[in-house]
Design an enzyme around this catalytic site. Structure first.
Site, short mmCIF file in Angstrom:
data_model
loop_
_atom_site.label_atom_id
_atom_site.label_comp_id
_atom_site.label_asym_id
_atom_site.label_seq_id
_atom_site.Cartn_x
_atom_site.Cartn_y
_atom_site.Cartn_z
N HIS A 80 0.85 -1.20 0.00
CA HIS A 80 0.00 0.00 0.00
C HIS A 80 0.88 1.25 0.00
CE1 HIS A 80 -2.89 3.05 1.12
NE2 HIS A 80 -3.83 2.20 0.72
N GLU A 144 -4.07 2.04 -7.32
CA GLU A 144 -4.43 3.19 -6.49
C GLU A 144 -3.49 4.35 -6.78
OE1 GLU A 144 -6.67 2.06 -2.69
OE2 GLU A 144 -4.57 1.73 -2.23
P1 13P Z 1 -9.60 6.49 0.25
O1 13P Z 1 -10.76 5.66 -0.24
O2 13P Z 1 -9.79 7.02 1.64
O3 13P Z 1 -9.20 7.53 -0.76
O4 13P Z 1 -8.35 5.49 0.38
C1 13P Z 1 -8.05 4.63 -0.65
C2 13P Z 1 -7.08 3.64 -0.16
O5 13P Z 1 -5.94 3.97 0.11
C3 13P Z 1 -7.55 2.25 0.02
O6 13P Z 1 -6.49 1.38 0.25
#
Ligand code: 13P
Length: 224
Positions: A80, A144
């Protein structure tokens, strides 16, 4: 559609008391490790937010994949972006291998920062993280973009669709397999209405919005 809630470090014990019994079925919830036992034995699955690459042994503060598997954990987020700055690509690769070795599904998080060369960054993250992995059956990739996490900003559907196709092509070229790809970054009950129209998406990885079970349920309902 796969829906994963990453609760990050948002919630206290008091917060999870009501939350844990009201999470919708058929999602994967990744709580703060300390609270994981409270989340087990429901109709949803439970995942780790991170995992150690060590085997059982003298590793203070680590949670080993074998320990996680033992208690019923089926998924682990690895790489992450909120952890990547503390971890090398080699460490992430070791975590992926150790997690798969212990029969836990890997949700490998990748994503670029603003100003990065998107294709170079993703290729590097994906190929280095999956080094030595032969079978991707138990691997999910979560795209992400760092600039979309917690910002209320999402890329356009076309941007996400193109990036997912790009990731799929890296995987095809190098592994001759398909992989499930999620999108994460500011997914909520509003943005989901647009994001769910993306054709090649397997699901969503949700941060903040997943910490409110009513909000999470609205998202799940809108996907069904
Ligand atoms: P948000 O949905 O708070 O933007 O975070 C995304 C995230 O990092 C999920 O792992």
């Amino acid at each position: 559609m796969i829906v994963v809630g990453n609760l990050k470090a948002y919630m206290t014990y008091k917060d999870i008391i009501e939350y844990k019994d009201n999470v919708p079925d058929n999602v994967i919830i990744c709580p703060t490790s300390l609270y994981i036992p409270y989340f087990l034995n429901h109709k949803y699955q439970v995942g780790m937010q991170d995992i150690s690459y060590y085997d059982l042994g003298s590793h203070t503060g680590d949670i080993c994949a074998k320990q996680a598997r033992d208690i019923g954990i089926k998924y682990a987020l690895i790489g992450h972006s909120e952890r990547r700055n503390k971890e090398s690509l080699e460490e992430i690769n070791k975590k992926v291998l150790k997690t798969l070795e212990n029969n836990i599904n890997v949700i490998l998080c990748v994503g670029e920062e603003k100003g990065d060369n998107l294709e170079e960054k993703l290729t590097d993250q994906i190929l280095s993280s999956l080094k030595g992995v032969n079978n991707l059956e138990n691997v999910i990739i979560a795209y992400e973009p760092v600039w979309c996490i917690g910002t209320g900003v999402t890329p356009t559907n076309t941007q996400i669709e193109n990036t997912i196709s790009f990731i799929q092509s890296i995987i095809q070229d190098n592994f001759k397999q398909d992989v499930k790809i999620l999108y994460g970054g500011s997914v909520d009950k509003n943005s989901i209405n647009t994001l769910k129209q993306i054709d090649n998406i397997a699901g969503f990885l949700i941060g903040k919005a997943s910490t409110d079970y009513k909000h999470l349920k609205e998202i799940v309902d809108s996907l069904s």
